[in-house]
Design a protein around this motif. Structure first.
Motif, PDB file in Angstrom:
ATOM      1  N   VAL A 531      37.013 -33.261 -91.374  1.00 16.22           N
ATOM      2  CA  VAL A 531      36.180 -34.438 -91.589  1.00 16.22           C
ATOM      3  C   VAL A 531      37.048 -35.567 -92.126  1.00 16.22           C
ATOM      4  O   VAL A 531      37.813 -35.364 -93.078  1.00 16.22           O
ATOM      5  CB  VAL A 531      35.027 -34.135 -92.576  1.00 16.22           C
ATOM      6  N   THR A 532      36.953 -36.758 -91.529  1.00 16.42           N
ATOM      7  CA  THR A 532      37.706 -37.925 -91.961  1.00 16.42           C
ATOM      8  C   THR A 532      36.751 -39.088 -92.181  1.00 16.42           C
ATOM      9  O   THR A 532      36.221 -39.650 -91.217  1.00 16.42           O
ATOM     10  CB  THR A 532      38.763 -38.319 -90.918  1.00 16.42           C
ATOM     11  N   PRO A 533      36.454 -39.447 -93.431  1.00 21.01           N
ATOM     12  CA  PRO A 533      35.572 -40.599 -93.681  1.00 21.01           C
ATOM     13  C   PRO A 533      36.233 -41.896 -93.239  1.00 21.01           C
ATOM     14  O   PRO A 533      37.426 -42.124 -93.492  1.00 21.01           O
ATOM     15  CB  PRO A 533      35.377 -40.573 -95.201  1.00 21.01           C
ATOM     16  N   GLY A 534      35.501 -42.754 -92.569  1.00 17.97           N
ATOM     17  CA  GLY A 534      35.993 -44.052 -92.144  1.00 17.97           C
ATOM     18  C   GLY A 534      35.025 -45.148 -92.567  1.00 17.97           C
ATOM     19  O   GLY A 534      34.089 -44.908 -93.333  1.00 17.97           O
ATOM     20  N   ALA A 535      35.260 -46.345 -92.077  1.00 12.79           N
ATOM     21  CA  ALA A 535      34.399 -47.478 -92.398  1.00 12.79           C
ATOM     22  C   ALA A 535      33.156 -47.430 -91.516  1.00 12.79           C
ATOM     23  O   ALA A 535      33.224 -47.725 -90.323  1.00 12.79           O
ATOM     24  CB  ALA A 535      35.152 -48.783 -92.188  1.00 12.79           C
ATOM     25  N   GLY A 536      32.025 -47.035 -92.088  1.00  8.34           N
ATOM     26  CA  GLY A 536      30.769 -46.977 -91.341  1.00  8.34           C
ATOM     27  C   GLY A 536      30.535 -45.666 -90.633  1.00  8.34           C
ATOM     28  O   GLY A 536      29.391 -45.352 -90.294  1.00  8.34           O
ATOM     29  N   SER A 537      31.597 -44.890 -90.376  1.00 10.47           N
ATOM     30  CA  SER A 537      31.448 -43.614 -89.668  1.00 10.47           C
ATOM     31  C   SER A 537      32.244 -42.522 -90.363  1.00 10.47           C
ATOM     32  O   SER A 537      33.277 -42.787 -90.984  1.00 10.47           O
ATOM     33  CB  SER A 537      31.922 -43.727 -88.220  1.00 10.47           C
ATOM     34  N   PRO A 583      43.115 -24.451 -84.257  1.00  8.30           N
ATOM     35  CA  PRO A 583      42.735 -24.647 -85.663  1.00  8.30           C
ATOM     36  C   PRO A 583      43.760 -24.172 -86.670  1.00  8.30           C
ATOM     37  O   PRO A 583      43.866 -24.725 -87.751  1.00  8.30           O
ATOM     38  CB  PRO A 583      41.431 -23.850 -85.785  1.00  8.30           C
ATOM     39  N   ASP A 584      44.534 -23.130 -86.353  1.00  5.25           N
ATOM     40  CA  ASP A 584      45.491 -22.613 -87.326  1.00  5.25           C
ATOM     41  C   ASP A 584      46.854 -23.280 -87.219  1.00  5.25           C
ATOM     42  O   ASP A 584      47.728 -23.041 -88.026  1.00  5.25           O
ATOM     43  CB  ASP A 584      45.639 -21.097 -87.166  1.00  5.25           C
ATOM     44  N   GLU A 585      47.058 -24.084 -86.194  1.00  5.99           N
ATOM     45  CA  GLU A 585      48.313 -24.804 -86.026  1.00  5.99           C
ATOM     46  C   GLU A 585      47.967 -26.202 -85.528  1.00  5.99           C
ATOM     47  O   GLU A 585      48.051 -26.490 -84.334  1.00  5.99           O
ATOM     48  CB  GLU A 585      49.218 -24.076 -85.036  1.00  5.99           C
ATOM     49  N   PRO A 586      47.535 -27.097 -86.430  1.00  5.79           N
ATOM     50  CA  PRO A 586      46.987 -28.395 -86.011  1.00  5.79           C
ATOM     51  C   PRO A 586      47.952 -29.182 -85.136  1.00  5.79           C
ATOM     52  O   PRO A 586      49.140 -29.263 -85.411  1.00  5.79           O
ATOM     53  CB  PRO A 586      46.749 -29.109 -87.345  1.00  5.79           C
ATOM     54  N   ARG A 587      47.402 -29.752 -84.078  1.00  7.74           N
ATOM     55  CA  ARG A 587      48.190 -30.599 -83.194  1.00  7.74           C
ATOM     56  C   ARG A 587      47.524 -31.952 -83.004  1.00  7.74           C
ATOM     57  O   ARG A 587      47.833 -32.674 -82.054  1.00  7.74           O
ATOM     58  CB  ARG A 587      48.396 -29.888 -81.847  1.00  7.74           C
ATOM     59  N   SER A 588      46.593 -32.282 -83.874  1.00  6.83           N
ATOM     60  CA  SER A 588      45.972 -33.602 -83.833  1.00  6.83           C
ATOM     61  C   SER A 588      45.492 -33.963 -85.231  1.00  6.83           C
ATOM     62  O   SER A 588      45.132 -33.090 -86.025  1.00  6.83           O
ATOM     63  CB  SER A 588      44.804 -33.627 -82.846  1.00  6.83           C
ATOM     64  N   TRP A 589      45.518 -35.277 -85.542  1.00  8.30           N
ATOM     65  CA  TRP A 589      45.140 -35.770 -86.860  1.00  8.30           C
ATOM     66  C   TRP A 589      44.352 -37.062 -86.700  1.00  8.30           C
ATOM     67  O   TRP A 589      44.787 -37.980 -85.987  1.00  8.30           O
ATOM     68  CB  TRP A 589      46.396 -36.034 -87.718  1.00  8.30           C
ATOM     69  N   MET A 590      43.203 -37.140 -87.361  1.00  9.97           N
ATOM     70  CA  MET A 590      42.378 -38.343 -87.315  1.00  9.97           C
ATOM     71  C   MET A 590      42.647 -39.204 -88.536  1.00  9.97           C
ATOM     72  O   MET A 590      42.952 -38.692 -89.622  1.00  9.97           O
ATOM     73  CB  MET A 590      40.892 -37.977 -87.277  1.00  9.97           C
ATOM     74  N   THR A 591      42.510 -40.513 -88.380  1.00  8.11           N
ATOM     75  CA  THR A 591      42.637 -41.434 -89.503  1.00  8.11           C
ATOM     76  C   THR A 591      41.361 -42.250 -89.630  1.00  8.11           C
ATOM     77  O   THR A 591      40.531 -42.297 -88.711  1.00  8.11           O
ATOM     78  CB  THR A 591      43.845 -42.367 -89.328  1.00  8.11           C
ATOM     79  N   ALA A 592      41.214 -42.901 -90.778  1.00  7.19           N
ATOM     80  CA  ALA A 592      39.970 -43.604 -91.088  1.00  7.19           C
ATOM     81  C   ALA A 592      39.685 -44.767 -90.153  1.00  7.19           C
ATOM     82  O   ALA A 592      38.544 -45.229 -90.064  1.00  7.19           O
ATOM     83  CB  ALA A 592      40.010 -44.096 -92.536  1.00  7.19           C
ATOM     84  N   ASP A 593      40.689 -45.259 -89.445  1.00  2.57           N
ATOM     85  CA  ASP A 593      40.465 -46.378 -88.533  1.00  2.57           C
ATOM     86  C   ASP A 593      40.067 -45.932 -87.133  1.00  2.57           C
ATOM     87  O   ASP A 593      39.977 -46.751 -86.206  1.00  2.57           O
ATOM     88  CB  ASP A 593      41.704 -47.276 -88.462  1.00  2.57           C
ATOM     89  N   GLY A 594      39.834 -44.627 -86.947  1.00  3.78           N
ATOM     90  CA  GLY A 594      39.392 -44.142 -85.651  1.00  3.78           C
ATOM     91  C   GLY A 594      40.515 -43.829 -84.691  1.00  3.78           C
ATOM     92  O   GLY A 594      40.283 -43.709 -83.484  1.00  3.78           O
ATOM     93  N   THR A 595      41.735 -43.665 -85.199  1.00 10.88           N
ATOM     94  CA  THR A 595      42.870 -43.290 -84.353  1.00 10.88           C
ATOM     95  C   THR A 595      43.067 -41.783 -84.419  1.00 10.88           C
ATOM     96  O   THR A 595      42.962 -41.164 -85.485  1.00 10.88           O
ATOM     97  CB  THR A 595      44.154 -43.996 -84.810  1.00 10.88           C
TER      98      THR A 595
END
Length: 751
Positions: A531-537, A583-595
């Motif tokens: 879960v990644t909190p962002g602005a509005g979402s 899930p045990d070897e993450p290959r993606s990361w979300m940021t608060a700006d939706g990237t």
């Protein structure tokens, strides 16, 4: 390492040509337990390689003792203690610096002047402060374990094995005996040594450095236990302090910190002038540096030179090593023998650094002066001093540093509060946390945490007293918080029919903001919900339970956005690309700006999390012959993105276009294939950054990505700790480091 010679001397018959990756050039020093070699690493830098004598390998107790002292050497790195480059079975590697052992310096050139004595004593006392936080009694001070260099003293012994002046091999099933060159009154009385024993030995060392002899006229235990120390010849300004250090009652001796302050009120480093040592010693150091400069190529003159990759084979029928040469008969106290596990205890007074006064001194001819030499250490900076070390009785969650005052340590079955300054226990409470507590606000003495059996609990950081409890989610929160922003936290709980729901909870208001159904989430994976909190979402990435996926969607991930205030779903999409669902070897990361940053065939890419549209495709990480996959990401600002890859290389990336601005290599050489997790986190002020992996903590400059220092703790190599990532809990000036699911907590001064 004994004060016999300070090299470089030619390799002896039977010496190996190499140890692991290191090519041996010459001998530097030797002691009863080990030989120190000058060597070249693969990059051509000169290093010091300490190798135990074969007799140690044949004795399990001695071999374990060598390994234990090597671990302490790693943990103690800091001011006045060399940083260990490599600690492996059978050798210990540090950067080479021109230096003379204290025993050699006094034997050749006589006593030190008062200014040098103050630098020496204050530096050793400062090192003892750090060592006592790690190991209680140190027992490694000796004239041959203290080195004098142009940049100050260095302590190279970390226990009684290093300080030994003789080892009697085991015979007929009996244990080996260590003979040491000093004794304390409490040990004469049959009591175990403690921190105050190190202060007594420090007093003995300083008297020896000031006079060329020990403070007692007779070399007997009775003199140590009852005779008044003779401080004639000691500078008058040092006599009161050294007299207190040599008090018979351990309780009357000053603490190491008080000794350091008494000798150098502004610290030992403040006393280091351009030339803190007498001119004759500086000339000797220059001559040593000049001789080392001439040893650029390996010397393979002897037919017996052989390369080895581990410690010498002591089991071979003819595996022998020359006995350590007899050190000068002057010094500190009666020799003694020490019980080490299965080691036997005897009484011995002959040889070693004797207690007697008035022995003659042989002067050595001066050598031609030359410019000091020696390449810089591989590690750009030594780690900060370890302020204290706490070992918990069990494992638990990551610790929290609250308000620069209290370290809250959540353990299985209980939570402990420690004084951040001293590491002393302030309180212990029956609060079984299943996450790291979070502060309710900056102005309140309240922490919030989900517990296994009581629901949501708020308690005092200062006292541990529970303030209130919300039992609404008792026995429902099993994996802690999955996100946090301000006073809101997110966690998952079971819903109807095996579904998972995401809960948003306000910890200040003690109320549920919303619940949102997510469907079934795959079980048994720590990364199955992010879960990644962002602005509005609030952006959610989940790995669905296979029962919820069509055959064509097996192995996919689900991305969605929930309204911050209501939890209503704004959009959802399924993603089948390989980078999406590991899930045990993450290959993606979300940021608060939706990237969404992704690992695609070892290239870092940026996508729009809502549509999956590529924003840019970046460069391959690693090098052409060592391409590596990203393992962690940290977005500092709109123009700064850090990526750590599977090689533990750190890449400074422009998040606007994917250009790699700088790549920094790990300062601690990997001892095996990289494994487990890797992460980048920032301290409270944003500086430094911490690169965390299974082997070490590396502080990184956030401005340019440079390595500042590396810390490896006690470097236990037990299988239970392999692959467990380091974690950090940081205040503004002090950070606490511990391994995930580990029991050892180290506080370091980082401000």
């Amino acid at each position: 390492m004994a004060a016999h010679g300070d090299g470089p001397d030619p390799l002896a018959e039977g010496d190996p040509a190499g140890i692991g990756e290191y090519t041996l050039l010459a001998r530097l020093r030797e002691s009863a337990c080990a030989v120190e070699y000058l060597a070249l690493d693969r990059e051509g830098a000169k290093v010091s390689v300490l190798v135990p004598r074969p007799r140690l390998a044949a004795d399990p107790a001695l071999s374990r003792r060598f390994a234990a002292e090597a671990r302490l050497a790693v943990a103690a790195a800091g001011p006045w203690v060399p940083s260990v480059r490599e600690s492996a079975v059978g050798h210990l590697v540090t950067a080479y610096r021109p230096a003379l052992a204290l025993g050699s310096a006094i034997a050749r050139y006589g006593p030190l002047p008062e200014h040098a004595l103050r630098v020496l004593g204050a530096a050793l006392a400062e090192a003892l402060v750090r060592l006592h936080a790690l190991a209680g009694a140190h027992q490694g001070l000796a004239p041959h374990t203290v080195l004098l260099g142009a940049d100050g003293p260095r302590l190279t012994g970390f226990g009684p094995l290093a300080a030994a002046t003789g080892i009697d091999p085991a015979a007929d099933g009996a244990a080996a005996r260590l003979t040491l060159g000093f004794l304390t009154p409490e040990q004469v009385a049959g009591r175990a040594p403690g921190p105050a024993s190190d202060v007594f030995v420090l007093g003995l060392l300083l008297v020896y450095a000031a006079t060329g002899a020990g403070p007692f006229a007779a070399a007997t235990p009775d003199a140590v236990a009852a005779a008044d120390p003779d401080l004639d010849g000691v500078p008058a300004g040092l006599r009161p302090l050294l007299s207190r250090c040599l008090a018979k009652d351990p309780g009357r001796r000053p603490a190491p910190g008080a000794v350091a302050t008494g000798l150098a009120p502004d610290g030992a480093a403040a006393l280091l002038a351009a030339q803190w040592l007498p001119g004759a010693l500086v000339t000797e150091l220059s001559a040593q540096a000049s001789a080392v400069m001439a040893l650029e190529a390996p010397l393979h003159d002897g037919p017996s030179a052989t390369a080895v990759t581990t410690q010498a084979d002591a089991s071979a029928p003819n595996a022998t090593a020359p006995d350590a040469p007899e050190p000068p008969r002057r010094g500190l106290a009666a020799r003694r023998s020490l019980l080490l596990g299965a080691l036997a205890t005897t009484a011995g007074l002959a040889g070693g650094f004797a207690l007697g006064r008035g022995t003659s001194r042989a002067a050595a001819p001066a050598r031609p002066a030359a410019a000091p030499s020696g390449p810089p250490a591989r590690v750009p900076g030594t780690p900060p001093a370890v302020l204290w070390h706490f070992r918990a009785g069990t494992t638990g969650q990551q610790a929290l540093v609250w308000n620069d005052q209290v370290v809250v340590v959540p353990l299985i079955g209980a939570t402990i509060g420690l004084d951040l300054r001293t590491g002393k226990t302030l309180w212990t409470k029956d609060i079984w946390c299943n996450a790291t507590p979070v502060p309710v606000s900056v102005s309140e003495d309240l922490l919030f945490v989900p517990t296994f059996d009581r629901g949501l609990v708020r308690f005092s950081a200062l006292t541990g007293t529970a303030h209130d409890t919300d039992p609404a989610y008792a026995m429902e929160i099993n994996d802690g918080f999955v996100g946090r922003a301000g006073t809101r936290v997110w966690f998952r709980t079971p819903g109807e029919a095996g579904m998972t729901q995401l809960v948003c909870y306000d910890i200040a208001q003690r109320s549920t903001v919303w619940r949102a159904p997510l469907g079934r989430v795959a079980a048994g994976h720590s990364g199955s919900l992010r879960v990644t909190p962002g602005a509005g979402s609030v952006y959610v990435q989940r790995v669905p339970d296979p029962a919820d996926a069509n055959e064509k969607d097996l192995g996919a991930a689900v991305f969605s956005a929930l309204d911050t205030e209501t939890g209503a779903r704004r959009w959802e999409r399924w993603e089948k690309e390989p980078w999406a669902a590991l899930p045990d070897e993450p290959r993606s990361w979300m940021t608060a700006d939706g990237t969404l940053y992704t690992d695609e065939n070892h290239k870092l890419c940026a996508r729009d999390v809502k549509t999956g549209t590529e924003r840019w495709g970046g460069e391959a990480l690693g090098s052409p012959d060592r391409i590596s996959a990203p393992r962690g990401a940290l977005l500092q600002d709109d123009a700064t993105l850090y990526i750590v890859d599977a090689n533990n290389w750190t890449h400074l990336v422009d998040p606007r276009n994917g250009t790699i601005k700088r790549t920094t290599f790990p300062p601690v050489p990997l001892t095996s294939v990289p494994k487990g997790e890797a992460a980048l986190v920032a301290g409270p002020s944003g500086s430094p950054l911490y690169r965390l992996d299974w082997q070490s903590v590396t502080a990184v400059d956030p401005q340019d990505g440079r390595n500042l220092w590396a810390f490896q703790g006690v470097a236990e190599q037990a299988q239970e700790q392999e692959g467990l990532i380091w974690r950090v809990s940081s205040g503004t000036r002090t950070a606490v480091f511990a391994r995930k699911s580990g029991r050892d907590y180290f506080a370091l001064s980082v401000g």
